[in-house]
Write a protein that holds these residues in place. Structure first.
Motif, short mmCIF file in Angstrom:
data_model
loop_
_atom_site.label_atom_id
_atom_site.label_comp_id
_atom_site.label_asym_id
_atom_site.label_seq_id
_atom_site.Cartn_x
_atom_site.Cartn_y
_atom_site.Cartn_z
N PRO A 13 4.33 1.12 -10.55
CA PRO A 13 4.05 -0.31 -10.38
C PRO A 13 3.57 -0.95 -11.68
O PRO A 13 3.91 -2.09 -11.97
CB PRO A 13 2.96 -0.33 -9.30
CG PRO A 13 3.16 0.92 -8.53
CD PRO A 13 3.65 1.93 -9.53
N LYS A 14 2.80 -0.20 -12.46
CA LYS A 14 2.30 -0.73 -13.74
C LYS A 14 3.47 -1.07 -14.68
O LYS A 14 3.48 -2.12 -15.31
CB LYS A 14 1.36 0.30 -14.39
CG LYS A 14 0.69 -0.20 -15.67
CD LYS A 14 -0.31 0.84 -16.17
CE LYS A 14 -1.21 0.30 -17.24
NZ LYS A 14 -0.63 0.25 -18.56
N GLU A 15 4.45 -0.16 -14.77
CA GLU A 15 5.62 -0.42 -15.61
C GLU A 15 6.40 -1.64 -15.12
O GLU A 15 6.85 -2.46 -15.91
CB GLU A 15 6.56 0.80 -15.63
CG GLU A 15 6.05 1.97 -16.42
CD GLU A 15 7.00 3.14 -16.30
OE1 GLU A 15 8.02 3.14 -17.01
OE2 GLU A 15 6.73 4.04 -15.47
N SER A 22 2.30 -3.88 -3.03
CA SER A 22 1.40 -4.66 -2.18
C SER A 22 0.72 -5.75 -3.03
O SER A 22 0.55 -5.57 -4.25
CB SER A 22 0.35 -3.76 -1.55
OG SER A 22 -0.57 -3.34 -2.54
N PRO A 23 0.31 -6.85 -2.41
CA PRO A 23 -0.45 -7.86 -3.14
C PRO A 23 -1.73 -7.29 -3.76
O PRO A 23 -2.13 -7.71 -4.85
CB PRO A 23 -0.77 -8.92 -2.08
CG PRO A 23 0.30 -8.76 -1.05
CD PRO A 23 0.62 -7.28 -1.05
N GLU A 24 -2.33 -6.30 -3.10
CA GLU A 24 -3.55 -5.68 -3.63
C GLU A 24 -3.25 -4.92 -4.92
O GLU A 24 -4.03 -4.99 -5.88
CB GLU A 24 -4.15 -4.72 -2.59
CG GLU A 24 -4.65 -5.39 -1.31
CD GLU A 24 -3.53 -5.79 -0.33
OE1 GLU A 24 -3.79 -6.69 0.50
OE2 GLU A 24 -2.43 -5.23 -0.39
N THR A 25 -2.13 -4.19 -4.95
CA THR A 25 -1.74 -3.47 -6.17
C THR A 25 -1.49 -4.45 -7.31
O THR A 25 -1.96 -4.24 -8.43
CB THR A 25 -0.49 -2.61 -5.91
OG1 THR A 25 -0.78 -1.66 -4.90
CG2 THR A 25 -0.03 -1.89 -7.17
N LEU A 26 -0.78 -5.53 -7.02
CA LEU A 26 -0.53 -6.54 -8.05
C LEU A 26 -1.85 -7.12 -8.56
O LEU A 26 -2.03 -7.27 -9.77
CB LEU A 26 0.37 -7.66 -7.50
CG LEU A 26 0.63 -8.81 -8.49
CD1 LEU A 26 1.30 -8.33 -9.76
CD2 LEU A 26 1.47 -9.89 -7.82
N SER A 27 -2.76 -7.42 -7.66
CA SER A 27 -4.05 -7.97 -8.05
C SER A 27 -4.80 -7.01 -8.99
O SER A 27 -5.35 -7.42 -10.01
CB SER A 27 -4.88 -8.25 -6.80
OG SER A 27 -6.12 -8.82 -7.15
N ARG A 28 -4.79 -5.71 -8.65
CA ARG A 28 -5.44 -4.70 -9.52
C ARG A 28 -4.78 -4.66 -10.89
O ARG A 28 -5.47 -4.58 -11.91
CB ARG A 28 -5.37 -3.33 -8.86
CG ARG A 28 -6.50 -3.04 -7.89
CD ARG A 28 -6.61 -1.56 -7.55
NE ARG A 28 -5.36 -0.95 -7.12
CZ ARG A 28 -4.91 -0.98 -5.87
NH1 ARG A 28 -5.59 -1.57 -4.91
NH2 ARG A 28 -3.76 -0.40 -5.56
N LEU A 29 -3.46 -4.70 -10.92
CA LEU A 29 -2.74 -4.65 -12.20
C LEU A 29 -3.04 -5.86 -13.07
O LEU A 29 -3.18 -5.75 -14.28
CB LEU A 29 -1.23 -4.54 -11.96
CG LEU A 29 -0.75 -3.20 -11.41
CD1 LEU A 29 0.70 -3.30 -10.97
CD2 LEU A 29 -0.93 -2.10 -12.44
N LYS A 30 -3.14 -7.02 -12.44
CA LYS A 30 -3.43 -8.25 -13.19
C LYS A 30 -4.84 -8.21 -13.78
O LYS A 30 -5.06 -8.74 -14.87
CB LYS A 30 -3.26 -9.48 -12.29
CG LYS A 30 -1.79 -9.82 -12.02
CD LYS A 30 -1.65 -10.96 -11.06
CE LYS A 30 -1.86 -12.29 -11.74
NZ LYS A 30 -1.57 -13.43 -10.86
N LYS A 31 -5.77 -7.57 -13.09
CA LYS A 31 -7.16 -7.49 -13.57
C LYS A 31 -7.31 -6.50 -14.72
O LYS A 31 -8.19 -6.65 -15.55
CB LYS A 31 -8.11 -7.10 -12.42
CG LYS A 31 -8.35 -8.22 -11.45
CD LYS A 31 -9.23 -7.77 -10.30
CE LYS A 31 -9.35 -8.89 -9.28
NZ LYS A 31 -9.85 -8.39 -8.00
N SER A 32 -6.46 -5.46 -14.74
CA SER A 32 -6.61 -4.40 -15.75
C SER A 32 -5.99 -4.75 -17.09
O SER A 32 -5.27 -5.68 -17.27
CB SER A 32 -6.03 -3.08 -15.26
OG SER A 32 -4.64 -3.20 -15.08
#
Length: 168
Positions: free
Chosen positions: A128-130, A158-168
């Motif tokens: 997902p990060k890539e 998931s929207p949660e995964t996207l949210s985590r990626l945007k924060k990192s």
């Protein structure tokens, strides 16, 4: 692209959540987004799968239906109130009567094919990060124009995964 947009003699407004095209319909128009945003999606076993977005200064089209003049499985829906210019297939056909216009048209179609290939690579990329990094690099404006829930669906996370990626 300005030459294509200039062919339009019709502008329409689509309200939030309104459909521009539904599954099973034929749509031989090309749309230029003046403002707002839309998404193209398919319905797969009762689950929506977003495959493309259109926002300010983008062209959006149900390309399969445009090219074949047959019904398509695609839906095109406004994410927010959207103003679009309509360019008909007849206007495009007339435009293509000159060689220089055919060259421009070929470049536009080549660009659409390349975008679709990039999209396929995004889907096939495991991490997902890539996926997030590829989409962010290619289309940073997407993250200003489109709600996270649609971007997450587009990137198959998931929207949660996207949210985590945007924060990192």
């Amino acid at each position: 692209m300005k030459e294509i947009v200039a062919l339009s003699n019709k502008t329409i407004t689509i309200n939030r959540n309104e459909f521009l095209k539904v599954k099973g319909s034929i749509d031989t128009n090309i749309y230029y987004v003046e403002s707002g945003s839309l998404r193209i999606f398919v319905l797969d076993d009762y689950e929506e799968q977003t495959i493309r977005f259109g926002y300010k200064e983008n062209i959006i089209v149900s390309l399969d239906s445009f090219l074949t003049e047959k019904p398509s499985d695609l839906f095109i829906q406004a994410i927010k109130k959207t103003i679009i210019k309509v360019i008909t297939k007849q206007q495009i056909d007339f435009f293509l009567e000159t060689e220089s216009n055919r060259t421009l048209w070929t470049k536009i179609l080549e660009n659409l094919v390349i975008q679709q290939m990039e999209r396929e690579i995004d889907i096939l990329t495991n991490s997902p990060k890539e996926r997030y990094e590829r989409v962010l690099k290619r289309s940073p404006q997407l993250f200003q124009e489109i709600p996270n829930k649609h971007i997450a669906n587009y990137m198959r996370m998931s929207p949660e995964t996207l949210s985590r990626l945007k924060k990192s």
